[in-house]
Design an enzyme around this catalytic site. Sequence first.
Site, PDB file in Angstrom:
ATOM      1  N   HIS A   9       0.840  -1.199   0.000  1.00 13.65           N
ATOM      2  CA  HIS A   9       0.000   0.000   0.000  1.00 13.65           C
ATOM      3  C   HIS A   9       0.877   1.251   0.000  1.00 13.65           C
ATOM      4  O   HIS A   9       2.078   1.180   0.258  1.00 13.65           O
ATOM      5  CB  HIS A   9      -0.964   0.018   1.186  1.00 13.65           C
ATOM      6  CG  HIS A   9      -0.340  -0.249   2.524  1.00 13.65           C
ATOM      7  ND1 HIS A   9       0.401   0.671   3.207  1.00 13.65           N
ATOM      8  CD2 HIS A   9      -0.347  -1.369   3.294  1.00 13.65           C
ATOM      9  CE1 HIS A   9       0.802   0.145   4.347  1.00 13.65           C
ATOM     10  NE2 HIS A   9       0.380  -1.092   4.428  1.00 13.65           N
TER      11      HIS A   9
HETATM   12  P1  TYD Z   1      -2.350  -3.901   7.120  1.00  5.00           P
HETATM   13  O1  TYD Z   1      -2.377  -2.458   6.705  1.00  5.00           O
HETATM   14  O2  TYD Z   1      -2.797  -4.914   6.126  1.00  5.00           O
HETATM   15  O3  TYD Z   1      -0.890  -4.280   7.640  1.00  5.00           O
HETATM   16  P2  TYD Z   1       0.503  -4.274   6.841  1.00  5.00           P
HETATM   17  O4  TYD Z   1       0.542  -3.009   6.072  1.00  5.00           O
HETATM   18  O5  TYD Z   1       1.518  -4.349   7.886  1.00  5.00           O
HETATM   19  O6  TYD Z   1       0.560  -5.475   5.988  1.00  5.00           O
HETATM   20  O7  TYD Z   1      -3.197  -4.010   8.448  1.00  5.00           O
HETATM   21  C1  TYD Z   1      -3.608  -5.258   8.958  1.00  5.00           C
HETATM   22  C2  TYD Z   1      -4.919  -5.038   9.719  1.00  5.00           C
HETATM   23  O8  TYD Z   1      -4.689  -4.229  10.869  1.00  5.00           O
HETATM   24  C3  TYD Z   1      -5.950  -4.323   8.867  1.00  5.00           C
HETATM   25  O9  TYD Z   1      -7.202  -4.935   9.143  1.00  5.00           O
HETATM   26  C4  TYD Z   1      -5.948  -2.919   9.405  1.00  5.00           C
HETATM   27  C5  TYD Z   1      -5.531  -3.101  10.843  1.00  5.00           C
HETATM   28  N1  TYD Z   1      -4.797  -1.967  11.409  1.00  5.00           N
HETATM   29  C6  TYD Z   1      -5.346  -1.243  12.454  1.00  5.00           C
HETATM   30  O10 TYD Z   1      -6.464  -1.526  12.919  1.00  5.00           O
HETATM   31  N2  TYD Z   1      -4.643  -0.203  12.992  1.00  5.00           N
HETATM   32  C7  TYD Z   1      -3.424   0.142  12.525  1.00  5.00           C
HETATM   33  O11 TYD Z   1      -2.792   1.114  13.039  1.00  5.00           O
HETATM   34  C8  TYD Z   1      -2.859  -0.604  11.430  1.00  5.00           C
HETATM   35  C9  TYD Z   1      -1.515  -0.252  10.880  1.00  5.00           C
HETATM   36  C10 TYD Z   1      -3.579  -1.652  10.912  1.00  5.00           C
END
Ligand code: TYD
Length: 135
Positions: free
Chosen positions: A52
């Site tokens: 992302h």
């Molecule tokens: P995600 O953005 O997919 O993690 P990464 O970028 O590390 O692969 O996030 C995983 C899950 O966690 C998604 O459902 C969103 C949630 N999340 C939160 O609730 N709060 C946060 O601060 C972050 C970063 C993610």
Amino acid sequence: MNSLSSTRLINIPKVHDERGSLAVIEKDIVPFEIKRVYYLYDVPSDSYRGGHAHKEQESVIIALSGSFEVIIDDGSESKRIMLNKPTQGLYIPTFIWREIENFSSGAVCLVLASTTYNEAEYLREYEDFKNQLSG
Ligand code: TYD
């Protein structure tokens, strides 16, 4: 929009003596006000994280323990950076696509973020990211 040249590695000062090491992140070494800290741990080695970009969030990524690779991409070029030192942070501004992979066993990925969590400012599709860059 930002390019890869706006990303950079930040050196985190440390104090080392025979009792071990202590690293300190004070506000002047991070180019934004920290609003949130989160960390990835218990990550299977074949995991792929990230995938992302952000419209608003700037971040600094630190391998607090172990190692992993971060791929950063500004839409025209990409670079792979191995993070494996708790005294090094990778600064990523807005509108840079990032992916994280090749986690070592026991790796802990700490993220300092300039915003509180807001799903609406994520660009989770690479095509959307590219479209935003071209306006
Ligand atoms: P995600 O953005 O997919 O993690 P990464 O970028 O590390 O692969 O996030 C995983 C899950 O966690 C998604 O459902 C969103 C949630 N999340 C939160 O609730 N709060 C946060 O601060 C972050 C970063 C993610």
